[in-house]
Design a protein around this motif. Structure first.
Motif, PDB file in Angstrom:
ATOM      1  N   ALA A  74       0.880  -1.175   0.000  1.00 32.75           N
ATOM      2  CA  ALA A  74       0.000   0.000   0.000  1.00 32.75           C
ATOM      3  C   ALA A  74       0.915   1.221   0.000  1.00 32.75           C
ATOM      4  N   GLY A  75       1.029   1.920   1.115  1.00 31.85           N
ATOM      5  CA  GLY A  75       1.960   3.049   1.181  1.00 31.85           C
ATOM      6  C   GLY A  75       3.410   2.596   1.142  1.00 31.85           C
ATOM      7  N   ASP A 115      -2.277   0.241  -3.576  1.00 29.26           N
ATOM      8  CA  ASP A 115      -2.113   1.654  -3.201  1.00 29.26           C
ATOM      9  C   ASP A 115      -3.187   2.568  -3.815  1.00 29.26           C
ATOM     10  N   ARG A 116      -3.675   2.211  -5.002  1.00 32.46           N
ATOM     11  CA  ARG A 116      -4.604   3.113  -5.702  1.00 32.46           C
ATOM     12  C   ARG A 116      -6.062   2.741  -5.566  1.00 32.46           C
ATOM     13  N   SER A 165      -1.451  11.245   7.264  1.00 32.61           N
ATOM     14  CA  SER A 165      -1.515  12.709   7.245  1.00 32.61           C
ATOM     15  C   SER A 165      -2.955  13.190   7.153  1.00 32.61           C
ATOM     16  N   ASP A 166      -3.795  12.447   6.424  1.00 31.45           N
ATOM     17  CA  ASP A 166      -5.205  12.845   6.314  1.00 31.45           C
ATOM     18  C   ASP A 166      -5.946  12.559   7.619  1.00 31.45           C
ATOM     19  N   GLY A 224      -0.885  11.395  13.817  1.00 34.19           N
ATOM     20  CA  GLY A 224       0.063  12.497  13.621  1.00 34.19           C
ATOM     21  C   GLY A 224       1.393  12.290  14.324  1.00 34.19           C
ATOM     22  N   GLY A 265       6.042   8.525  12.417  1.00 30.70           N
ATOM     23  CA  GLY A 265       7.060   8.938  11.447  1.00 30.70           C
ATOM     24  C   GLY A 265       7.220  10.439  11.349  1.00 30.70           C
ATOM     25  N   ASP A 266       7.224  10.945  10.116  1.00 31.45           N
ATOM     26  CA  ASP A 266       7.405  12.376   9.856  1.00 31.45           C
ATOM     27  C   ASP A 266       6.435  12.770   8.739  1.00 31.45           C
ATOM     28  N   PRO A 267       6.358  14.045   8.368  1.00 28.22           N
ATOM     29  CA  PRO A 267       5.339  14.428   7.382  1.00 28.22           C
ATOM     30  C   PRO A 267       5.408  13.630   6.076  1.00 28.22           C
ATOM     31  N   GLN A 268       6.632  13.405   5.568  1.00 25.17           N
ATOM     32  CA  GLN A 268       6.749  12.664   4.308  1.00 25.17           C
ATOM     33  C   GLN A 268       6.217  11.240   4.475  1.00 25.17           C
ATOM     34  N   VAL A 269       6.557  10.617   5.588  1.00 26.13           N
ATOM     35  CA  VAL A 269       6.081   9.254   5.858  1.00 26.13           C
ATOM     36  C   VAL A 269       4.561   9.262   5.971  1.00 26.13           C
ATOM     37  N   ARG A 270       4.020  10.245   6.700  1.00 29.39           N
ATOM     38  CA  ARG A 270       2.560  10.282   6.910  1.00 29.39           C
ATOM     39  C   ARG A 270       1.784  10.543   5.618  1.00 29.39           C
ATOM     40  N   HIS A 271       2.437  11.202   4.639  1.00 26.93           N
ATOM     41  CA  HIS A 271       1.764  11.402   3.351  1.00 26.93           C
ATOM     42  C   HIS A 271       1.527  10.084   2.621  1.00 26.93           C
ATOM     43  N   ARG A 272       2.330   9.079   2.910  1.00 27.71           N
ATOM     44  CA  ARG A 272       2.212   7.794   2.206  1.00 27.71           C
ATOM     45  C   ARG A 272       1.629   6.697   3.091  1.00 27.71           C
TER      46      ARG A 272
END
Lengths: 163, 284
Positions: free
Chosen positions: B31-32, B54-55, B78-79, B98, B101-108
């Protein structure tokens, strides 16, 4: 077996056949020759490989090139427009937001996503927002300063353009 | 570091993913990818086939369903960390997403991936266990639901069979006025919890009506601190009672020693973090 992918990088469409195991960062660097995106730790920690995927910051060492099929990617090379530095790049330049420069492309891409998500950044939210980007020179003071300055400039130009 | 070679298929539906997983003995869902790809780069995981879901954007949602909030397995951290519905009805989970991880990790990173990975050092599984969440799983013989308390079976081991796909997470809405806290102790912002503690408390006239306390990284799975919970049953909502209950935190745990901390350190830390979590939850 190679897989066909088609994606947009910095506004240009690319078609390629890739091995499924190819990581996006190596596709960007070695297949497309865009070496501004750096490989740092290779363990999803340092953030040097950060790019924007559909506008959101992502560590390109932790995504397969096949997963980027159909996506819109921005790398550091896509930030300047017509020879003019992006406001974040200019702010890093003006605030001396770099020492050795290795983390800089990732810092700038992470900052672009942070400012996009929240233009009202405070110093604390910048520091928290950079938790995934390491500067081994420990030059964080000026990096934070640069991002705050860039956010301010982007806010004020948005005000101007909305008049 | 490059993962070992594998075959890759993109699933167009959950049913197709279930079917593809059955075609290879050691196929894995992707997935991510923020748990699996790091393991594959280190070659600690060498699946022969990745089935990419993932999609499947119909699995990316948060919605209210009566007394519960249902979250699609592909909802990104992130969402979830900024989701207004989740903040309103289940702030503990929104907060914990939240903290990953970090913002980049949370985006995926996805909630389903975090749960299916079964890492006892991961934060969202503890939150789900503490919240009495239910996991929705689709497999070759149809759909079933599994309570979080029987989902996590060991380190990186869950109730999921080789062809199962986790499709959603259902979390009961918290009653208004319910206090909550998540205490994550780590040295660097992006690290896993050395120990983490989730707490949910309901009050009634200065006493605790209900308390649920969960522990991260105190054993081979996320755990409920049942000793603390029984000590809190009907207890006075006062600092001394909370501190006394927190002393029960290590009961039934089996923390490991590693480069971050010894088992003894984790044992002591768990008591302190339980106390802090209860204090914060009651102050909210």
């Amino acid at each position: 077996m190679l897989r066909h992918i088609s994606l947009t990088v910095n506004g240009t469409r690319h078609d390629a056949d890739v091995e499924p195991r190819q990581l996006l960062v190596y596709f960007i660097r070695e297949t497309l020759g865009l070496t501004g995106t750096n490989v740092g730790c290779d363990t999803s920690t340092c953030g040097a490989c950060t790019v924007l995927i559909d506008g959101r910051s992502v560590k390109s060492c932790t995504m397969l090139a096949v997963q980027a099929d159909g996506r819109d990617i921005t790398t550091i090379e896509g930030m300047a427009r017509n020879g003019d530095l992006h406001p974040i790049q200019r702010a890093f330049h003006e605030n001396h937001g770099l020492q050795c420069g290795y983390c800089t492309p990732g810092m700038i891409m992470a900052a672009a996503s942070l400012i996009e998500e929240n233009p009202q950044l405070s110093e604390e939210s910048v520091r928290m927002g950079l938790e995934g980007n390491l500067c081994r020179c420990t030059g964080y003071q000026n990096i934070v300063k640069a991002i705050l300055a860039a956010a301010e400039e982007i806010r004020s130009s948005a005000r101007v353009s909305s008049r | 570091m490059i993962p070992a070679a594998f075959e890759y298929e993109r699933a167009e539906s959950v049913d197709q993913a279930v079917q593809l997983l059955g075609e290879h003995e050691d196929a894995k869902l992707l997935a991510g990818g923020h748990s699996l790809l790091p393991l594959m780069r280190l070659r600690l995981a060498r699946p022969s086939l990745l089935v990419d879901i993932d999609r499947l954007s119909d699995l990316e949602y948060v919605r209210e369903a009566g007394d519960t909030i249902e979250i699609g397995a592909l909802a990104r951290m992130s969402d979830l960390a900024t989701d207004q519905t989740l903040w309103k009805h289940c702030p503990l989970l929104a907060h914990v997403c939240g903290e990953v991880g970090d913002p980049q990790v949370r985006h995926r990173a996805t909630i389903g991936g975090s749960v299916a990975h079964g890492d006892p050092a991961s934060d969202p599984p503890t939150a789900l266990l503490t919240l009495d969440a239910v996991l929705v799983v689709r497999g070759p013989s149809g759909e079933r639901t599994v309570p979080a308390k029987s989902f996590f079976t060991s380190v990186f081991e869950t109730d999921l069979g080789p062809q199962d796909v986790l499709t959603a997470v259902r979390v009961p809405k918290l009653a208004s006025g319910t206090g909550w806290s998540y205490q994550k102790f780590h040295r660097r912002a992006i690290d896993w919890a050395i120990v983490g503690v989730a707490a949910v408390v309901e009050r009634d006239d200065g006493h605790l009506k209900r308390a649920a306390v969960g522990l991260t990284n105190m054993g081979s799975t996320p755990l409920r601190a049942s000793g603390v919970e029984s000590a809190l049953a009907g207890a006075e909502a006062a600092p001394q009672a909370l501190a006394a209950a927190a002393e029960h935190a290590p009961e039934g745990t089996a923390p490991v020693s590693d480069t971050n901390a010894s088992a003894e350190y984790r044992t002591e830390l768990s008591k302190i973090l339980v106390r802090r979590a209860l204090e914060e939850a009651l102050a909210r």
